[in-house]
Design a protein around this motif. Sequence first.
Motif, PDB file in Angstrom:
ATOM      1  N   VAL A 120       0.865  -1.178   0.000  1.00  0.00           N
ATOM      2  CA  VAL A 120       0.000   0.000   0.000  1.00  0.00           C
ATOM      3  C   VAL A 120       0.903   1.229   0.000  1.00  0.00           C
ATOM      4  N   MET A 121       0.888   1.955  -1.115  1.00  0.00           N
ATOM      5  CA  MET A 121       1.725   3.141  -1.244  1.00  0.00           C
ATOM      6  C   MET A 121       0.888   4.314  -1.734  1.00  0.00           C
ATOM      7  N   VAL A 122       1.307   5.506  -1.353  1.00  0.00           N
ATOM      8  CA  VAL A 122       0.718   6.729  -1.880  1.00  0.00           C
ATOM      9  C   VAL A 122       1.847   7.567  -2.464  1.00  0.00           C
ATOM     10  N   ALA A 123       1.676   7.976  -3.714  1.00  0.00           N
ATOM     11  CA  ALA A 123       2.709   8.741  -4.408  1.00  0.00           C
ATOM     12  C   ALA A 123       2.167  10.114  -4.788  1.00  0.00           C
ATOM     13  N   ALA A 124       2.957  11.141  -4.519  1.00  0.00           N
ATOM     14  CA  ALA A 124       2.651  12.500  -4.956  1.00  0.00           C
ATOM     15  C   ALA A 124       3.746  12.925  -5.930  1.00  0.00           C
ATOM     16  N   MET A 125       3.344  13.486  -7.088  1.00  0.00           N
ATOM     17  CA  MET A 125       4.305  13.844  -8.132  1.00  0.00           C
ATOM     18  C   MET A 125       4.062  15.276  -8.585  1.00  0.00           C
ATOM     19  N   ASN A 126       5.150  15.997  -8.810  1.00  0.00           N
ATOM     20  CA  ASN A 126       5.023  17.403  -9.191  1.00  0.00           C
ATOM     21  C   ASN A 126       5.857  17.678 -10.436  1.00  0.00           C
ATOM     22  N   PRO A 127       5.218  18.024 -11.566  1.00  0.00           N
ATOM     23  CA  PRO A 127       5.965  18.254 -12.808  1.00  0.00           C
ATOM     24  C   PRO A 127       6.779  19.540 -12.785  1.00  0.00           C
ATOM     25  N   ASN A 128       6.394  20.480 -11.951  1.00  0.00           N
ATOM     26  CA  ASN A 128       7.110  21.755 -11.903  1.00  0.00           C
ATOM     27  C   ASN A 128       8.497  21.619 -11.290  1.00  0.00           C
ATOM     28  N   THR A 129       8.647  20.638 -10.413  1.00  0.00           N
ATOM     29  CA  THR A 129       9.952  20.403  -9.779  1.00  0.00           C
ATOM     30  C   THR A 129      10.581  19.094 -10.246  1.00  0.00           C
ATOM     31  N   ASN A 130       9.842  18.324 -11.061  1.00  0.00           N
ATOM     32  CA  ASN A 130      10.294  17.010 -11.533  1.00  0.00           C
ATOM     33  C   ASN A 130      10.718  16.144 -10.345  1.00  0.00           C
ATOM     34  N   THR A 131       9.848  16.096  -9.339  1.00  0.00           N
ATOM     35  CA  THR A 131      10.138  15.343  -8.123  1.00  0.00           C
ATOM     36  C   THR A 131       8.921  14.511  -7.732  1.00  0.00           C
ATOM     37  N   ALA A 132       9.146  13.587  -6.814  1.00  0.00           N
ATOM     38  CA  ALA A 132       8.064  12.737  -6.329  1.00  0.00           C
ATOM     39  C   ALA A 132       8.338  12.345  -4.888  1.00  0.00           C
ATOM     40  N   THR A 133       7.272  12.080  -4.157  1.00  0.00           N
ATOM     41  CA  THR A 133       7.358  11.564  -2.791  1.00  0.00           C
ATOM     42  C   THR A 133       6.465  10.333  -2.707  1.00  0.00           C
ATOM     43  N   ILE A 134       7.012   9.243  -2.200  1.00  0.00           N
ATOM     44  CA  ILE A 134       6.277   7.980  -2.137  1.00  0.00           C
ATOM     45  C   ILE A 134       6.316   7.443  -0.715  1.00  0.00           C
ATOM     46  N   VAL A 135       5.136   7.211  -0.148  1.00  0.00           N
ATOM     47  CA  VAL A 135       5.019   6.710   1.215  1.00  0.00           C
ATOM     48  C   VAL A 135       4.431   5.303   1.165  1.00  0.00           C
ATOM     49  N   SER A 136       5.064   4.378   1.853  1.00  0.00           N
ATOM     50  CA  SER A 136       4.616   2.995   1.894  1.00  0.00           C
ATOM     51  C   SER A 136       4.237   2.629   3.327  1.00  0.00           C
ATOM     52  N   LEU A 137       3.075   1.977   3.471  1.00  0.00           N
ATOM     53  CA  LEU A 137       2.631   1.514   4.781  1.00  0.00           C
ATOM     54  C   LEU A 137       2.896   0.023   4.935  1.00  0.00           C
ATOM     55  N   PRO A 138       3.399  -0.419   6.085  1.00  0.00           N
ATOM     56  CA  PRO A 138       3.500  -1.859   6.332  1.00  0.00           C
ATOM     57  C   PRO A 138       2.129  -2.500   6.174  1.00  0.00           C
ATOM     58  N   ARG A 139       2.091  -3.701   5.608  1.00  0.00           N
ATOM     59  CA  ARG A 139       0.806  -4.315   5.272  1.00  0.00           C
ATOM     60  C   ARG A 139      -0.069  -4.589   6.500  1.00  0.00           C
ATOM     61  N   ASP A 140       0.552  -4.739   7.676  1.00  0.00           N
ATOM     62  CA  ASP A 140      -0.213  -5.032   8.891  1.00  0.00           C
ATOM     63  C   ASP A 140      -0.529  -3.778   9.702  1.00  0.00           C
ATOM     64  N   THR A 141      -0.348  -2.608   9.100  1.00  0.00           N
ATOM     65  CA  THR A 141      -0.619  -1.350   9.798  1.00  0.00           C
ATOM     66  C   THR A 141      -2.050  -1.312  10.331  1.00  0.00           C
ATOM     67  N   ARG A 142      -2.177  -0.968  11.604  1.00  0.00           N
ATOM     68  CA  ARG A 142      -3.502  -0.827  12.221  1.00  0.00           C
ATOM     69  C   ARG A 142      -4.070   0.530  11.838  1.00  0.00           C
ATOM     70  N   ILE A 143      -5.224   0.509  11.160  1.00  0.00           N
ATOM     71  CA  ILE A 143      -5.875   1.751  10.744  1.00  0.00           C
ATOM     72  C   ILE A 143      -7.060   2.018  11.658  1.00  0.00           C
ATOM     73  N   GLU A 144      -6.993   3.122  12.357  1.00  0.00           N
ATOM     74  CA  GLU A 144      -8.095   3.570  13.202  1.00  0.00           C
ATOM     75  C   GLU A 144      -8.547   4.907  12.653  1.00  0.00           C
ATOM     76  N   LEU A 145      -9.664   4.902  11.931  1.00  0.00           N
ATOM     77  CA  LEU A 145     -10.093   6.062  11.167  1.00  0.00           C
ATOM     78  C   LEU A 145     -11.595   6.261  11.339  1.00  0.00           C
ATOM     79  N   GLU A 146     -11.987   7.486  11.648  1.00  0.00           N
ATOM     80  CA  GLU A 146     -13.403   7.775  11.875  1.00  0.00           C
ATOM     81  C   GLU A 146     -14.240   7.374  10.665  1.00  0.00           C
ATOM     82  N   GLY A 147     -15.301   6.610  10.914  1.00  0.00           N
ATOM     83  CA  GLY A 147     -16.176   6.173   9.843  1.00  0.00           C
ATOM     84  C   GLY A 147     -15.821   4.817   9.268  1.00  0.00           C
ATOM     85  N   TYR A 148     -14.722   4.219   9.760  1.00  0.00           N
ATOM     86  CA  TYR A 148     -14.264   2.927   9.251  1.00  0.00           C
ATOM     87  C   TYR A 148     -13.998   1.972  10.410  1.00  0.00           C
TER      88      TYR A 148
END
Length: 368
Positions: A120-148
Amino acid sequence: MGNTTGGGLPPRSSGNRGRSAEAAPPRRSSGSSGGNGGGRKPPTPKRKKSGAKRFWTIFSIVLILLIIGAGVYLGWIYQKSQSIGEAGEPVKPANTQPIAMALLGTDFRSETGSHLTDVVMVAAMNPNTNTATIVSLPRDTRIELEGYKVRKVNAYYPTFLAQEKKGETEAKEAMQRMLGKYFDIPLDYVTVVNFQSLRDIVDALGGVDVDVTMDMCYKDTADGTDIDLKAGPQKLDGKNALDYVRYRKTNCNPPTGPSDDFSRNQRQQQVIGAIMDKVQSFNALTKSGSLIDAVAGNTDTDLENKQILNLVKTYWDIPKENINFPKVTGTWNSPYVYISDSELAAAKQALKDELAGNHQPAVPAAGE
């Protein structure tokens, strides 16, 4: 829409691109570490960091690159790549505007029918800076989120698929909303890739040359796993390449040695390097059609065809030093990984900074 072998989804009922993440309270308990949420004492010992992050990050990039092979084939490949993605004009062209997307790697195999998202990864990419940031979550991450309901992060996608079959929201769109809310950023797209893609891509390339590091033997009649590899240089087909990167332990007689996460990380990078070598060769470029077919048959994405082309043209030559991988780790207390609050907060901020054009350079880990 792109199709998915053995696990195709029905056509999207409605678009959700370019919209902000589902409305959420300003601050919430989402993603809070079990280390201090609700008085929970940080469990010990620390679980060893998985090597899947770097492997799937590079692998996802490889999948995108395979769509075009090389610029000299761009026109022909654009026609061929109509089998991947959706029709229509992108709301936010990736060559002019920053976008964010979720990348999900599923352990789907026809033998098991599982759709757990082990990546599970989320990637943000910006063409103006030709850069990217990619965040990966461990597959067993405990998600505690309102509404879920509280779950491991890798369990949400199969849950949403089951709900989709009952006529509820399409699974990718549900993941887009959930992960957008969790990371507190608008997500524009979701791409789902299954493990079969690695096997098909290697076969489309005619195999890859790998120096197998150790003897490996593991058999499981339940899901059809039959790993039987000998140490030494050899050409691996798709099935054996997937076995090589998946191997963890043995149940054979005589037994072969076990594999820790660090060793698996090295093997995964080794196979990706072998794939890249083949892809960059002239011989591989002549096989672009079969490579695209391999990707299309195992990829489900709501990216538009033209957006895929925008991504390729914009980020084809992005330097690796322009990609930031914020560290997100935690502590293991079965059955969950409790994410570090400070690391998650820093990762969220890095994604926001990327979209705003304030790319934060990667911070090398100790010893690198």
